[in-house]
Design a protein around this motif. Structure first.
Motif, short mmCIF file in Angstrom:
data_model
loop_
_atom_site.label_atom_id
_atom_site.label_comp_id
_atom_site.label_asym_id
_atom_site.label_seq_id
_atom_site.Cartn_x
_atom_site.Cartn_y
_atom_site.Cartn_z
N THR A 67 -13.67 -0.52 30.58
CA THR A 67 -13.52 -0.11 29.19
C THR A 67 -12.64 1.13 29.11
OG1 THR A 67 -15.72 -0.95 28.72
CG2 THR A 67 -14.77 0.57 27.11
N ALA A 68 -11.82 1.21 28.06
CA ALA A 68 -10.95 2.37 27.87
C ALA A 68 -11.79 3.62 27.63
CB ALA A 68 -10.01 2.13 26.68
N ASP A 69 -11.21 4.77 27.91
CA ASP A 69 -11.90 6.05 27.75
C ASP A 69 -12.18 6.34 26.28
OD1 ASP A 69 -8.91 6.32 27.75
OD2 ASP A 69 -9.43 8.32 27.02
N ILE A 70 -13.24 7.07 26.03
CA ILE A 70 -13.57 7.56 24.70
C ILE A 70 -13.99 9.02 24.84
CG2 ILE A 70 -15.10 7.35 22.70
CD1 ILE A 70 -15.32 4.37 23.25
N TYR A 71 -13.19 9.91 24.26
CA TYR A 71 -13.49 11.35 24.28
C TYR A 71 -13.75 11.89 25.69
CZ TYR A 71 -13.78 11.06 19.18
OH TYR A 71 -13.50 10.87 17.85
N GLY A 72 -12.94 11.42 26.65
CA GLY A 72 -12.96 12.07 27.95
C GLY A 72 -13.82 11.45 29.02
N ASN A 73 -14.32 10.23 28.81
CA ASN A 73 -15.11 9.61 29.88
C ASN A 73 -14.24 8.61 30.65
OD1 ASN A 73 -14.86 7.39 28.20
ND2 ASN A 73 -17.06 7.13 27.83
N GLY A 74 -14.85 7.78 31.48
CA GLY A 74 -14.15 6.71 32.17
C GLY A 74 -12.97 7.18 33.02
N ILE A 75 -11.80 6.68 32.70
CA ILE A 75 -10.61 6.97 33.51
C ILE A 75 -10.27 8.45 33.50
CG2 ILE A 75 -9.00 6.49 31.61
CD1 ILE A 75 -7.09 5.32 33.70
N VAL A 76 -10.59 9.15 32.43
CA VAL A 76 -10.34 10.59 32.37
C VAL A 76 -11.19 11.30 33.42
CG1 VAL A 76 -10.40 12.67 30.94
CG2 VAL A 76 -9.75 10.48 29.92
N GLU A 77 -12.43 10.93 33.52
CA GLU A 77 -13.31 11.53 34.53
C GLU A 77 -12.85 11.19 35.94
OE1 GLU A 77 -17.55 11.65 32.10
OE2 GLU A 77 -17.01 9.83 33.22
N ALA A 78 -12.30 10.00 36.12
CA ALA A 78 -11.78 9.62 37.44
C ALA A 78 -10.61 10.52 37.84
CB ALA A 78 -11.35 8.15 37.42
N LEU A 79 -9.72 10.81 36.89
CA LEU A 79 -8.59 11.71 37.17
C LEU A 79 -9.11 13.11 37.46
CD1 LEU A 79 -5.56 12.41 37.29
CD2 LEU A 79 -5.67 12.79 34.81
N GLU A 80 -10.07 13.57 36.69
CA GLU A 80 -10.62 14.91 36.90
C GLU A 80 -11.22 15.04 38.31
OE1 GLU A 80 -11.83 15.90 32.24
OE2 GLU A 80 -13.31 15.01 33.61
N LYS A 81 -11.93 14.02 38.74
CA LYS A 81 -12.54 14.05 40.08
C LYS A 81 -11.46 14.08 41.15
CE LYS A 81 -15.82 11.57 43.05
NZ LYS A 81 -16.74 10.40 43.15
N LYS A 82 -10.40 13.32 40.94
CA LYS A 82 -9.31 13.27 41.93
C LYS A 82 -8.61 14.62 42.04
CE LYS A 82 -5.24 10.52 43.23
NZ LYS A 82 -5.85 10.00 44.48
N VAL A 83 -8.35 15.25 40.90
CA VAL A 83 -7.68 16.55 40.91
C VAL A 83 -8.56 17.61 41.57
CG1 VAL A 83 -6.81 18.40 39.43
CG2 VAL A 83 -6.22 16.03 38.92
N ALA A 84 -9.84 17.61 41.23
CA ALA A 84 -10.75 18.58 41.85
C ALA A 84 -10.73 18.42 43.37
CB ALA A 84 -12.17 18.38 41.31
N GLY A 85 -10.71 17.19 43.85
CA GLY A 85 -10.66 16.96 45.29
C GLY A 85 -9.37 17.45 45.91
#
Length: 407
Positions: A67-85
């Motif tokens: 499902t597409a992101d809504i207000y920062g979940n889903g794929i947005v959270e995946a990118l955030e986790k990748k950047v933090a790593g």
């Protein structure tokens, strides 16, 4: 002539000059887009159809059945986790702009330190390009450590005459020539700030490009700072976006402020996909671009000398990233016209960016080196420099106008 008539004439002249510059910019963009050989093909100037092609293989980057992101979940959270790593931080937050990300970061730190004063360089992005956003929007008080064309020194940080809660370091410092300190200088500056009980924030819009110069991996570089901002479109071909990385508690608060600043965008998956594409496809190649930028810079310097230019400057002489400055002793109009004509008439675009006046008969441009430049040998660059100088000579009737000055 009446005063009103004089004012009307001045308005007409201003409008005419504005139209002339607009037309020249369009010629420059078209010439570089159509050129067979360029040092960098900047995707953001491409037509929409070509920009969207960046996502053609998006299924390789992320599960498109989710499902597409809504207000920062889903794929947005995946990118955030990748950047933090990648940056070795506890957490990260995606922001639509770097301006917002940095204001939020420093606002959060001001609450923790109890001091809204932010120490930074006079040429730092928030001071030059953000319309006083720190003070006008976020209640922060910027103070300038130095205006020298280099990063602040440890002594300047340690001996600054008033307290500050945060030190911001732009790495690299774009308006000074994309310059970086040495690793030893950087660690000393960070230590000096921490000695004053100030936090350190990296304005790392182009931090991705610094690993060759520092000889360190990204996470080790980022580890020096208490928080780090990175951009997804300056080093990569992403559509936009930025991230703020740091301690989990800071990032949780930053997300609350992101909402308050209007950064909780309903859906952002196209931009986030383009950022994932940059991290996957472009990030591994950046060191290669930096190495080749040094070849290009040396060849330009040698090419100008062989062409008889009385004074020229490639700054830094050995580029710290894959972008650098070129200074030449001619006026902006002559250099701009020569650059456009070279691209239009030969299909070789050596200088794709605008020229900026730096004094009477002295101008500067930024040179970007990307994948397209890898096809150029040093001999190719020298030949293009000689051909460019010949066109400048045709425009000016001379080989140069400025003396031995330095930026």
């Amino acid at each position: 002539m009446s005063e009103a008539a004089e004012q009307d004439e001045q308005k007409d002249e201003t409008a005419s000059e504005g139209e002339r510059l607009k037309q020249r910019r369009q010629r420059r963009v078209d010439a570089n887009r159509n050129a067979e050989r360029v040092l960098a093909r900047m995707g953001f100037l491409n037509p929409l159809r070509e920009r969207l092609a960046l996502l053609d293989d998006a299924h390789e980057l992320y599960d498109l059945d989710e499902t597409a992101d809504i207000y920062g979940n889903g794929i947005v959270e995946a990118l955030e986790k990748k950047v933090a790593g990648l940056l070795g931080k506890e957490a990260a937050a995606f922001f639509p702009t770097g301006t917002m990300a940095q204001q939020v970061a420093l606002r959060c730190w001001a609450g923790r330190t109890g001091n809204p004063t932010v120490a930074l360089h006079a040429l730092a992005h928030p001071e030059v390009h953000e319309r006083n956003a720190f003070s006008q929007v976020s209640g922060l008080r910027p103070v300038r450590l130095t205006s020298e064309p280099r990063l602040p020194s440890a002594d300047e940080v340690r001996d600054f005459e008033e307290p500050f809660g945060a030190l911001t370091l732009e790495l690299p410092l774009r308006d000074a020539g994309f310059v970086l300190p040495t690793w030893e200088e950087l660690t000393a500056v960070v230590d000096a700030a921490h000695e004053r009980d100030a936090v350190v924030h990296f304005d790392g819009a182009r931090l991705w490009e610094t690993t060759v110069h520092f000889g360190r991996p990204l996470d080790e570089i980022a580890d020096l700072a208490d928080s780090v901002y990175v951009s997804f479109y300056k080093s990569f071909e992403a559509f936009g976006g930025a991230a703020l990385a740091g301690p989990k508690t800071l990032i949780e608060e930053a997300k609350a402020w992101r909402h308050r600043y209007g950064g909780a965008v309903f859906q952002q998956f196209p931009t986030v996909l383009s950022a994932l594409a940059g991290l996957e496809r472009d990030l591994p190649r950046l060191p290669e671009y930096v190495t080749h930028a040094r070849v290009v810079a040396t060849a330009l310097r040698e090419g100008f000398a062989a062409a008889g230019v009385p004074w020229a400057r490639v700054h830094p002489e050995v580029p710290h990233t894959f972008d650098f400055q070129v200074w030449l002793p001619y006026d902006v109009d002559a250099l701009s016209e020569a650059a456009v004509r070279q691209a239009e008439e030969t299909g070789v675009s050596l200088f794709a960016n605008y020229w900026d006046e730096k004094g009477p008969g002295l101008a500067m441009t930024e040179v970007y080196v990307r994948a397209a430049a890898l096809e150029w040998t040093a001999a190719d660059v020298k030949a293009a420099a000689a051909e460019f100088v010949s066109r400048v000579t045709e425009e000016t009737g001379s080989t140069g106008t400025a003396g031995a000055v330095s930026p």
